[in-house]
Write an enzyme that holds these catalytic residues in place. Structure first.
Site, PDB file in Angstrom:
ATOM      1  N   LYS A 251      35.152  41.225  32.398  1.00 35.61           N
ATOM      2  CA  LYS A 251      33.929  40.927  33.156  1.00 35.61           C
ATOM      3  C   LYS A 251      33.094  39.550  32.785  1.00 35.61           C
ATOM      4  O   LYS A 251      33.173  39.481  31.625  1.00 35.61           O
ATOM      5  CB  LYS A 251      33.124  42.151  33.478  1.00 35.61           C
TER       6      LYS A 251
ATOM      7  N   GLY B 228      36.149  37.235  41.820  1.00 35.46           N
ATOM      8  CA  GLY B 228      34.984  37.274  42.247  1.00 35.46           C
ATOM      9  C   GLY B 228      34.085  38.604  42.147  1.00 35.46           C
ATOM     10  O   GLY B 228      34.685  39.579  41.495  1.00 35.46           O
ATOM     11  N   ASP B 229      32.771  38.338  42.522  1.00 37.11           N
ATOM     12  CA  ASP B 229      31.844  39.903  42.196  1.00 37.11           C
ATOM     13  C   ASP B 229      30.883  39.295  42.871  1.00 37.11           C
ATOM     14  O   ASP B 229      30.893  38.411  43.706  1.00 37.11           O
ATOM     15  CB  ASP B 229      31.710  40.265  40.845  1.00 37.11           C
TER      16      ASP B 229
ATOM     17  N   THR C  57      38.773  45.329  48.843  1.00 37.89           N
ATOM     18  CA  THR C  57      37.840  46.395  48.415  1.00 37.89           C
ATOM     19  C   THR C  57      37.570  47.342  49.265  1.00 37.89           C
ATOM     20  O   THR C  57      37.074  48.734  49.113  1.00 37.89           O
ATOM     21  CB  THR C  57      36.365  45.748  47.472  1.00 37.89           C
TER      22      THR C  57
ATOM     23  N   ASN D  45      31.001  41.148  51.364  1.00 40.03           N
ATOM     24  CA  ASN D  45      32.469  41.306  51.552  1.00 40.03           C
ATOM     25  C   ASN D  45      32.930  42.810  51.721  1.00 40.03           C
ATOM     26  O   ASN D  45      33.470  43.234  52.481  1.00 40.03           O
ATOM     27  CB  ASN D  45      33.055  40.361  50.569  1.00 40.03           C
TER      28      ASN D  45
ATOM     29  N   SER E  96      43.953  41.767  43.935  1.00 39.23           N
ATOM     30  CA  SER E  96      44.025  40.626  42.765  1.00 39.23           C
ATOM     31  C   SER E  96      45.172  40.612  42.108  1.00 39.23           C
ATOM     32  O   SER E  96      45.890  39.873  41.759  1.00 39.23           O
ATOM     33  CB  SER E  96      42.724  40.748  42.027  1.00 39.23           C
TER      34      SER E  96
HETATM   35  N1  GLU Z   1      34.716  42.385  41.152  1.00 35.83           N
HETATM   36  C1  GLU Z   1      35.896  43.308  41.656  1.00 35.83           C
HETATM   37  C2  GLU Z   1      35.809  44.550  40.924  1.00 35.83           C
HETATM   38  O1  GLU Z   1      34.614  44.911  40.407  1.00 35.83           O
HETATM   39  C3  GLU Z   1      37.260  42.687  41.507  1.00 35.83           C
HETATM   40  C4  GLU Z   1      37.662  41.968  40.299  1.00 35.83           C
HETATM   41  C5  GLU Z   1      38.921  41.281  40.477  1.00 35.83           C
HETATM   42  O2  GLU Z   1      39.669  41.330  41.511  1.00 35.83           O
HETATM   43  O3  GLU Z   1      39.621  40.934  39.418  1.00 35.83           O
HETATM   44  O4  GLU Z   1      36.682  45.306  40.698  1.00 35.83           O
END
Ligand code: GLU
Length: 449
Positions: free
Chosen positions: A122, A161-162, A205, A236, A381
């Protein structure tokens, strides 16, 4: 376990979110360690709580007024036992080492649950894209990548992203990486479709969290048809949660942002959702405007002094927390239960405080923790990485089909792990155990490294 937690507190002082995430996993996997003394001997859990690498760096940039700004950037490469580090970037003023370590730690088990070969990581910065111009965001992203590019790679670490990082930020980050490395590779996911992104990644998600809720309901021979749903957030995850709920015949009645929330008893239909998507994704406006546009909806501003969030205090069947960590406190959890909510599917990461989780488990509601319920995003992803490696792109139907199957597999893995360790119906222990076992076995195979 007490000794283990004492050591964690000592080594990670003040990192409350990280310690919260660790303590939940440690409690769940205790029976696994009892059954597998080899994990204890190899100090698997002790190794898992120590990031393989933690990168912290200065991100200087120049704002539109010509003033120099400085932010702090991070990348936490938590665990690479089952694949390249994988996990998003968060750009938000609250970002610090504790928040990112908790997210990276959760990501390890989440990614293991997806059945795809991805380790956990992360990253992010205490930078707030809100109110910044596109050019400021671009300059920030370029400076961020100026340092981080050397630590990334399609077989090393693949961010995405996040919160605060969407297609715009991924575009600027990718452009900077490509220039610095002089290569076009699938080093980031969440890219726009035209230059290597996957169909269904933006939806993944939210769709995944609804698929997970549907699987949980199916264990009681029920469906989402006609269910009243409380959804938080309006980014999103929340948007595509509502989209899938509409498709499944449910009625979503709330959405929120950091300023407040709207309640629309009639339900957020397709036209209203299109309005929200334009408002949030194009105009970058506030959810308050929804109530100006649709007078049947009520807007309530956030009251920072309140000890509960009224969004969680309506009669409903399901809740989809899709905003941020610890957004459901103990009182909110009690309100949900008292209002008849019996399905909680977490689109956000760790949105429920431990006391709330205990209450949900006590009342035997269908509670899908984030690392299982929101794994759809990182799953797609993973599928984007596969398509990039193959230099191919799959159709919507293909990707959605994979996503749906993965969510069903995650649900099944949670149910089976929970049953095998004597906690049937408990998706918290199920998710933690199933994710842990996969990573632990890989670490054992690969030696003390
Ligand atoms: N941020 C997203 C998560 O918490 C996606 C992470 C990703 O696609 O690598 O899982």
């Amino acid at each position: 376990m007490q000794e283990f937690m004492r050591m964690c507190v000592e080594c990670n002082p003040g990192e409350t979110e990280f310690l919260q995430a660790v303590s939940e996993v440690a409690e769940s996997v205790k029976p696994v360690l009892d059954r597998h003394p080899e994990y204890r001997k190899a100090k698997i859990l002790e190794r898992m709580v120590e990031p393989e690498r933690l990168i912290s760096f200065r991100v200087p940039w120049v704002d539109d007024g010509g003033e120099v700004q400085v932010n702090r950037g991070y990348r936490i490469q938590m665990n690479g036992a089952i694949g390249p580090y994988k996990g998003g970037f968060r750009f938000h003023p609250s970002v610090n080492a504790s928040i990112l370590k908790f997210l990276a730690f959760e990501q390890v088990y989440k990614n293991a649950l997806t059945t795809l070969p991805m380790g956990g990581g992360k990253g992010g910065a205490n930078f707030d894209p809100k109110g910044k111009s596109d050019l400021e965001v671009m300059r920030f992203c370029q400076s961020f990548m100026n340092e981080l590019f050397r630590h990334l790679g399609p077989n090393t670490d693949v961010p995405a992203g996040d919160i605060g990082v969407g297609a715009r930020e991924i575009g600027y980050l990718f452009g900077a990486y490509k220039k610095l490395k002089n290569e076009f590779t699938g080093v980031l996911t969440g890219k726009r479709r035209e230059w290597g992104g996957s169909l269904i990644r933006p939806e993944a998600t939210g769709y995944g969290s609804v698929y997970f809720a549907a699987e949980m309901l199916a264990t009681r021979d029920q469906t989402l048809e006609g269910k009243v749903c409380l959804v938080s957030g309006s980014g999103n995850v929340a948007q595509f949660t509502v989209e899938k709920l509409i498709e499944m015949g449910a009625r979503a009645v709330t959405l929120s942002d950091s300023s407040g929330y709207i309640f629309d008893e009639k339900g957020i239909d397709r036209a209203k959702l299109d309005y929200v998507m334009h408002l949030k994704n194009v105009e970058r406006g506030r959810i308050k405007e929804y109530a100006d546009r649709y007078p049947e909806a009520v807007y309530t501003p956030r009251d920072p002094s309140a000890d509960f969030n009224p969004l969680w205090n309506y009669k409903a069947d399901c809740a989809f927390p899709s905003a941020t960590q610890n957004e459901i406190n103990a009182k909110d959890a009690a309100n949900l239960v008292n209002n008849g909510v019996y399905v909680v599917s977490e689109g956000a990461n760790m949105p429920t405080v431990p006391e709330g989780v205990d209450l949900f488990l006590e009342h035997k509601i269908l509670y899908g923790p984030g690392k299982a319920a929101n794994a759809g995003g990182v799953s797609v992803s993973g599928l984007e990485m596969s398509q990039n490696s193959l230099r191919m792109s799959w159709t919507r139907e293909e990707v959605d089909g994979h996503l749906h199957r993965i969510m069903k597999d995650i649900h099944k893995a949670c149910v089976e792990a929970a049953e095998s360790y004597g906690t049937p119906g408990n998706y918290v222990s199920g998710a933690n155990i199933a994710g842990f076992e996969k990573v632990a076995r890989a670490m054992l195979d690969q030696g003390v490294i």
